[in-house]
Structures are given as C-alpha cells and as structure tokens.
Design a protein around this motif. Structure first.
Motif, PDB file in Angstrom:
ATOM      1  N   ASN A  70       0.799  -1.218   0.000  1.00 11.55           N
ATOM      2  CA  ASN A  70       0.000   0.000   0.000  1.00 11.55           C
ATOM      3  C   ASN A  70       0.837   1.277   0.000  1.00 11.55           C
ATOM      4  O   ASN A  70       0.529   2.230  -0.707  1.00 11.55           O
ATOM      5  CB  ASN A  70      -0.946   0.010   1.198  1.00 11.55           C
ATOM      6  CG  ASN A  70      -1.988  -1.088   1.091  1.00 11.55           C
ATOM      7  OD1 ASN A  70      -2.322  -1.519  -0.007  1.00 11.55           O
ATOM      8  ND2 ASN A  70      -2.499  -1.556   2.231  1.00 11.55           N
ATOM      9  N   ARG A  71       1.876   1.307   0.819  1.00 14.21           N
ATOM     10  CA  ARG A  71       2.708   2.508   0.865  1.00 14.21           C
ATOM     11  C   ARG A  71       4.059   2.178   1.489  1.00 14.21           C
ATOM     12  O   ARG A  71       4.206   1.193   2.205  1.00 14.21           O
ATOM     13  CB  ARG A  71       2.016   3.629   1.644  1.00 14.21           C
ATOM     14  CG  ARG A  71       1.774   3.339   3.096  1.00 14.21           C
ATOM     15  CD  ARG A  71       1.135   4.532   3.807  1.00 14.21           C
ATOM     16  NE  ARG A  71      -0.211   4.798   3.358  1.00 14.21           N
ATOM     17  CZ  ARG A  71      -1.291   4.282   3.938  1.00 14.21           C
ATOM     18  NH1 ARG A  71      -1.166   3.487   4.978  1.00 14.21           N
ATOM     19  NH2 ARG A  71      -2.489   4.559   3.476  1.00 14.21           N
ATOM     20  N   CYS A  72       4.997   3.043   1.181  1.00 16.99           N
ATOM     21  CA  CYS A  72       6.341   2.921   1.755  1.00 16.99           C
ATOM     22  C   CYS A  72       6.778   4.309   2.196  1.00 16.99           C
ATOM     23  O   CYS A  72       6.774   5.251   1.395  1.00 16.99           O
ATOM     24  CB  CYS A  72       7.315   2.343   0.727  1.00 16.99           C
ATOM     25  SG  CYS A  72       9.010   2.210   1.338  1.00 16.99           S
ATOM     26  N   SER A 124      -0.384   1.149  12.066  1.00 16.68           N
ATOM     27  CA  SER A 124       0.803   1.630  11.363  1.00 16.68           C
ATOM     28  C   SER A 124       1.254   2.976  11.914  1.00 16.68           C
ATOM     29  O   SER A 124       2.461   3.219  12.082  1.00 16.68           O
ATOM     30  CB  SER A 124       0.541   1.718   9.858  1.00 16.68           C
ATOM     31  OG  SER A 124      -0.491   2.635   9.572  1.00 16.68           O
ATOM     32  N   ASN A 125       0.319   3.869  12.227  1.00 11.65           N
ATOM     33  CA  ASN A 125       0.694   5.169  12.774  1.00 11.65           C
ATOM     34  C   ASN A 125       1.330   5.039  14.149  1.00 11.65           C
ATOM     35  O   ASN A 125       2.292   5.740  14.472  1.00 11.65           O
ATOM     36  CB  ASN A 125      -0.526   6.093  12.844  1.00 11.65           C
ATOM     37  CG  ASN A 125      -0.990   6.549  11.475  1.00 11.65           C
ATOM     38  OD1 ASN A 125      -0.209   6.547  10.521  1.00 11.65           O
ATOM     39  ND2 ASN A 125      -2.253   6.936  11.356  1.00 11.65           N
ATOM     40  N   ILE A 140       7.282  -0.295   5.269  1.00 13.90           N
ATOM     41  CA  ILE A 140       6.369  -0.737   4.215  1.00 13.90           C
ATOM     42  C   ILE A 140       5.066  -1.208   4.847  1.00 13.90           C
ATOM     43  O   ILE A 140       5.080  -1.936   5.847  1.00 13.90           O
ATOM     44  CB  ILE A 140       7.001  -1.881   3.394  1.00 13.90           C
ATOM     45  CG1 ILE A 140       8.315  -1.416   2.761  1.00 13.90           C
ATOM     46  CG2 ILE A 140       6.036  -2.401   2.341  1.00 13.90           C
ATOM     47  CD1 ILE A 140       9.172  -2.549   2.261  1.00 13.90           C
ATOM     48  N   GLU A 141       3.944  -0.813   4.264  1.00 14.60           N
ATOM     49  CA  GLU A 141       2.633  -1.272   4.720  1.00 14.60           C
ATOM     50  C   GLU A 141       1.996  -2.105   3.614  1.00 14.60           C
ATOM     51  O   GLU A 141       1.958  -1.689   2.451  1.00 14.60           O
ATOM     52  CB  GLU A 141       1.752  -0.076   5.074  1.00 14.60           C
ATOM     53  CG  GLU A 141       2.325   0.751   6.221  1.00 14.60           C
ATOM     54  CD  GLU A 141       1.610   2.071   6.392  1.00 14.60           C
ATOM     55  OE1 GLU A 141       0.387   2.031   6.663  1.00 14.60           O
ATOM     56  OE2 GLU A 141       2.256   3.125   6.247  1.00 14.60           O
ATOM     57  N   MET A 198      17.983  -0.733   8.114  1.00 12.33           N
ATOM     58  CA  MET A 198      16.836  -1.471   8.651  1.00 12.33           C
ATOM     59  C   MET A 198      15.608  -1.204   7.796  1.00 12.33           C
ATOM     60  O   MET A 198      15.365  -0.083   7.356  1.00 12.33           O
ATOM     61  CB  MET A 198      16.564  -1.050  10.093  1.00 12.33           C
ATOM     62  CG  MET A 198      15.346  -1.707  10.723  1.00 12.33           C
ATOM     63  SD  MET A 198      15.153  -1.205  12.441  1.00 12.33           S
ATOM     64  CE  MET A 198      13.533  -1.904  12.798  1.00 12.33           C
ATOM     65  N   LEU A 199      14.832  -2.269   7.558  1.00 14.70           N
ATOM     66  CA  LEU A 199      13.568  -2.178   6.833  1.00 14.70           C
ATOM     67  C   LEU A 199      12.495  -2.883   7.643  1.00 14.70           C
ATOM     68  O   LEU A 199      12.765  -3.906   8.295  1.00 14.70           O
ATOM     69  CB  LEU A 199      13.678  -2.804   5.443  1.00 14.70           C
ATOM     70  CG  LEU A 199      14.786  -2.285   4.521  1.00 14.70           C
ATOM     71  CD1 LEU A 199      16.002  -3.215   4.583  1.00 14.70           C
ATOM     72  CD2 LEU A 199      14.306  -2.199   3.084  1.00 14.70           C
ATOM     73  N   VAL A 200      11.286  -2.354   7.592  1.00  9.97           N
ATOM     74  CA  VAL A 200      10.153  -2.904   8.341  1.00  9.97           C
ATOM     75  C   VAL A 200       8.996  -3.128   7.382  1.00  9.97           C
ATOM     76  O   VAL A 200       8.760  -2.310   6.490  1.00  9.97           O
ATOM     77  CB  VAL A 200       9.711  -1.940   9.468  1.00  9.97           C
ATOM     78  CG1 VAL A 200       8.515  -2.508  10.221  1.00  9.97           C
ATOM     79  CG2 VAL A 200      10.856  -1.645  10.424  1.00  9.97           C
ATOM     80  N   GLN A 201       8.286  -4.236   7.558  1.00  9.85           N
ATOM     81  CA  GLN A 201       7.063  -4.461   6.781  1.00  9.85           C
ATOM     82  C   GLN A 201       5.938  -4.883   7.706  1.00  9.85           C
ATOM     83  O   GLN A 201       6.026  -5.902   8.385  1.00  9.85           O
ATOM     84  CB  GLN A 201       7.262  -5.519   5.696  1.00  9.85           C
ATOM     85  CG  GLN A 201       5.985  -5.757   4.870  1.00  9.85           C
ATOM     86  CD  GLN A 201       6.200  -6.702   3.710  1.00  9.85           C
ATOM     87  OE1 GLN A 201       7.246  -6.673   3.066  1.00  9.85           O
ATOM     88  NE2 GLN A 201       5.219  -7.545   3.425  1.00  9.85           N
ATOM     89  N   LEU A 202       4.894  -4.086   7.724  1.00 12.68           N
ATOM     90  CA  LEU A 202       3.675  -4.398   8.470  1.00 12.68           C
ATOM     91  C   LEU A 202       2.657  -4.953   7.485  1.00 12.68           C
ATOM     92  O   LEU A 202       2.289  -4.280   6.522  1.00 12.68           O
ATOM     93  CB  LEU A 202       3.134  -3.131   9.145  1.00 12.68           C
ATOM     94  CG  LEU A 202       1.760  -3.257   9.799  1.00 12.68           C
ATOM     95  CD1 LEU A 202       1.815  -4.172  11.003  1.00 12.68           C
ATOM     96  CD2 LEU A 202       1.230  -1.870  10.195  1.00 12.68           C
ATOM     97  N   THR A 203       2.217  -6.192   7.716  1.00 12.53           N
ATOM     98  CA  THR A 203       1.241  -6.831   6.824  1.00 12.53           C
ATOM     99  C   THR A 203      -0.019  -7.151   7.611  1.00 12.53           C
ATOM    100  O   THR A 203       0.051  -7.773   8.674  1.00 12.53           O
ATOM    101  CB  THR A 203       1.806  -8.125   6.209  1.00 12.53           C
ATOM    102  OG1 THR A 203       3.026  -7.833   5.526  1.00 12.53           O
ATOM    103  CG2 THR A 203       0.816  -8.731   5.230  1.00 12.53           C
ATOM    104  N   ARG A 204      -1.148  -6.706   7.096  1.00 12.95           N
ATOM    105  CA  ARG A 204      -2.440  -7.019   7.713  1.00 12.95           C
ATOM    106  C   ARG A 204      -3.121  -8.110   6.889  1.00 12.95           C
ATOM    107  O   ARG A 204      -3.234  -7.995   5.665  1.00 12.95           O
ATOM    108  CB  ARG A 204      -3.329  -5.771   7.773  1.00 12.95           C
ATOM    109  CG  ARG A 204      -4.639  -5.992   8.527  1.00 12.95           C
ATOM    110  CD  ARG A 204      -5.497  -4.739   8.494  1.00 12.95           C
ATOM    111  NE  ARG A 204      -4.908  -3.667   9.272  1.00 12.95           N
ATOM    112  CZ  ARG A 204      -5.098  -3.504  10.586  1.00 12.95           C
ATOM    113  NH1 ARG A 204      -5.864  -4.367  11.251  1.00 12.95           N
ATOM    114  NH2 ARG A 204      -4.553  -2.495  11.221  1.00 12.95           N
TER     115      ARG A 204
END
Length: 470
Positions: A8-10, A59-60, A106-107, A146-152
């Motif tokens: 969705n967004r980065c 995410s916020n 990343i979302e 560092m990279l982060v990915q939040l997956t719903r």
C-alpha cells in the motif's frame, strides 16, 4: 502461497529528535560472516480492542514509536559505506555513517489468513512476501540499514517483518531493539539504554600481534573426489540455482525427545562429562551427525560444523550491558564423517563443547587482531552487500559442512506493542546448509529446528533426525 499481496505505501521513518551524526567505526566481528539483512517475522492475532481495527491506527502507532526508538538506536537510521570509497580499495571494510536518513517502513495487506500458514512448522519459504528485502543492486550507502514491513491479513491478524543489516547488529542486539520499541509503543520508557561505542571490541584501533595464526578456523573442508557424484546436487553461487536445489524444513523436537538426547549423551561417550550437555550441544551434535548420514559421506570425509558463540561475557571485562553491535563470533568445529557417525553422540557433543570453551578473552582478542591484519576481509564472509563488487565467498556452508545458530537464549517472544504478544516468530530465510534452533512458542520446552538442506538429502535427514533419538 498464491494469495494476493498488495503493497500500500512505503515511508521513511527518521528519529523524532536530533541524534549524534558522524562515522561510527565497526569492529572486526561486525565485518565477518553474513553482511546481508537478516529477516525475522512475528505474527500477531487480530487486535481485540476496537480502536485498533482501523487500517491506519496500528501503522501510525508503530511509525511514531519507531521514530522515538531511533533516537536511542540511531545507528539503525544510518547507512553503511565502504572505507576508501569501495570494497576493493578498503579491503572489504565498512563503516557506519550515522546520518539519520531513516528506516524504510512498508505497509501491506494480504488476502491470506493466519490459519493459512499453519503455524511455526510452516517452511520459511511460505513467508517470502512478509518481510522486506534490501536492494543490493544499489550502492551500499543508499541501502537502509533497517527495513520494516507491516502486513495485515484478511482475518485481522498482523505480521511484523524486520530486516536488519547483520554488520550493524546481531540477534541479541536486534531483539533488544524490538523489546524497547514495543515498550515505547505502549508508552513505557526504555528499560536498557543501548551501549553504542564499539571501541570496547577494538573498533577503529590498530592491531596487536595475534596469538595464533588463524584462530577463526574459517577455511572449510570440501568434498573429496569420490563424493563428486553428489556435486550435481550442490548449491551454486547463483541465487536461482540455490532456490531450485535446496529445501527448507521445520522440525519439532519435543521436550521428551530433547531429554532423551541429553540422557543419551550423558550416558555414552569415552569420557563422562562433569556436567550435562546443554540443549545446543546435543541438538547441534545430532543435526551434524544426521547431515553426515543423509549425505552418505565417506568415512574419511572431513566435515565442519559452524557455530556462533556470543562473546559478551567471554571477554574481560564483559561487554557493557546493552552492547549494541555484533558480539557473536563464528567458529568451526571439524571432524571426520566416519568418526562422527560411528562414535556415540556424547563424543560429538564433547567436540562442540571443547571448541566453544576455547573462546576465552585471549581467543577473542587474538581473533580480532588476526582479522585486523588481513588485507581483505571478503574471504571471511558468506555474502556481500553490494552485488557489483561481490567476490566469490570462501566462507560459506555447503556439503559436507553445515551451520548451526542457536536462538534458544534470545528474547524472541513477549514483544507486546499494545495489542498482545506474538503467536510465534520465524526467521524470514535460512542460508543453504544452515540451521536455526528456536524455542517453541508454546513454552513447553520443545525446540524448533529450522533447516535448509539440498533437496536430495531432506527425506533421509528427516528419517535419521527422528529415528536416531532412541
């Protein structure tokens, strides 16, 4: 898994307040072994609180607390760069530019449900879309540390995938960061301030004369000529070839299986141990023996087991509490296949114990000094952060060798960001011919062995893994 994944967004998350800026030297322990980002994935159930059901709320919250955490852990917001401008010019040495350029966040959302994955025993290859990856075609100084990915997921569950450059921190430091990030998300203060000065491991200092020629033991045995019939199964340096010839498996050792192995080791062997063998010693010995059997190695075939030893409490004085960097040191235990499979489990466990016991204060400093004197550190790496400058690695595990990394004592679980603790966590990927030992998230004393082997050896390995317990 064929479910649709949408990115969705980065966004780039930077420290919420000014931090120290400048060059942070890396220690020699930071600069050997793996150079790439090490991914982990934690899975969380659907939040029970109604206010967390909004797509943006979680995410916020995470981005706000991440920016706060980066004030304390500001090296994660920096960028690596080659000393002298390139890998070749600087002997493969890196430094850390603390410039607050930030972390990539990343979302994503997936049509999968948590139940689709099947839990902690799902092969890690099923999770390949759930963690971020660095773009190694870019110059190193443009790749986030560092990279982060939040997956719903469609069920409301969440996964949090992290990828952190191993040159910047090891597992102990990475999970320290995650724990503090979770505390800040819950509006609690940082419990242990990270210790960021790597000079305590000689970073940026001149070498003394090493006590040994090569205390690292990084040069690994190769297959003997008569084993060449196996070479068409071997892992090549090309990534596509690796994926087509290896398989990841997740095997559970129940608590009673583990106790059987420990009893078997205690009651056998040429010299009874003065204390029982640890979980790591017996499981690593068991995995090594099973690999030799599955590969059908000749009796005279030399083989090495790569182990990772935390030096934090093995140097004098011990590294400061909260030391943030790589405190874990890789070394190899070597033997002959015939000896390993014919002698009792205790003899193999003893061999591992005796090697690890050598990691004393003198050993660590001798190894650091030895590495300082090397004109090129790339030969001590399993990979490279920059493909255009990547050498052919000389330090990597392939048949007849295998790596074993213990996460049994790391704080893997209990990271509550405000909506409950994780259900389970897994490594995002496993290097070929390597293994991870992970405590079962159920907390019942069982161990998960995550392993990546040549496909031709997997079925035989599984058979020996369970049949050889009794």
């Amino acid at each position: 898994m064929a479910a649709i994944m949408r990115l969705n967004r980065c966004t780039t998350v930077k420290p919420s307040a000014p931090t120290w800026e400048g060059c942070l030297p890396l220690s020699e322990i930071d600069l050997v072994g793996s150079m790439k980002h090490i991914p982990t994935i934690s899975f969380y159930p659907p939040p029970s609180q109604n206010w967390l059901t909004s797509d943006d709320t979680v995410s916020n919250l995470l981005k706000k607390s991440l920016s706060q955490a980066l004030v304390h852990f500001y090296p994660l917001a920096g960028r690596l760069r080659w000393i002298s401008g390139s890998s070749a010019a600087g002997g493969g040495r890196l430094e850390l530019d603390c410039n607050s350029k930030g972390v990539e966040f990343i979302e994503a959302e997936s049509e999968s449900k948590l139940d689709d994955f099947g839990g902690v025993l799902t092969p890690v290859t099923e999770y390949h879309n759930l963690f971020p990856t660095g773009d190694y075609s870019l110059p190193i100084h443009d790749i986030p540390v560092m990279l982060v990915q939040l997956t719903r997921f469609s069920c409301g569950g969440i996964s949090l995938g992290l990828a952190i450059a191993h040159a910047v921190c090891d597992g102990q430091s990475a999970f320290h960061f995650v724990s503090e990030w979770a505390s800040l998300t819950r509006s609690e203060p940082v419990k242990t301030t990270p210790y960021l000065d790597r000079k305590v491991l000689g970073a940026g200092e001149l070498a003394s004369a090493p006590l040994h020629d090569d205390p690292t033991g990084y040069y690994l045995p190769e297959l003997l000529p008569d084993n060449d019939h196996d070479r068409h199964h071997e892992v090549k340096s090309d990534n596509s070839e690796q994926k087509s010839t290896v398989e990841t498996i997740m095997l559970r050792l129940r608590k009673d299986d583990l106790e059987k192995l420990r009893k078997k080791a205690k009651d056998s062997g040429e010299n009874p141990p003065n204390r029982s063998y640890t979980r790591f010693e017996v499981v690593a010995a068991h995995v090594w023996r099973c690999a030799c059997k599955a590969r059908k190695l000749r009796a005279e075939q030399p083989t090495s087991l790569g182990v990772c030893v935390d030096t934090r409490n093995r140097v004098t004085p011990p590294l400061p509490k909260g030391y943030f960097g790589c405190g874990a040191f890789d070394l190899t235990v070597t033997g002959f296949s015939g000896e390993l499979v014919s002698k009792p489990l205790a003899n193999v466990a003893c061999k591992i114990r005796e090697k690890v016991k050598q990691v004393t204060n003198d050993f660590v400093w001798s190894a650091v000094d030895y590495l300082k004197t090397q004109p090129d550190l790339t030969m001590f790496r399993s990979d490279s952060l920059e493909l255009c400058e990547a050498p052919t690695p000389k330090f990597y595990y392939e048949n007849p060798n295998i790596g074993a990394v213990s996460w049994l004592t790391l704080p893997l679980y209990g990271h509550d960001f405000g909506w409950g603790k994780e259900i389970y966590m897994v490594p995002g990927e496993i290097e070929p011919e390597s293994s991870f030992f992970i405590p079962d998230p159920r907390g019942d004393g069982s161990i998960i062995v995550a392993l990546c082997l040549q496909t031709a050896h997997v079925d035989s390995f599984k058979k020996h893994f369970y049949n050889d317990i009794v």
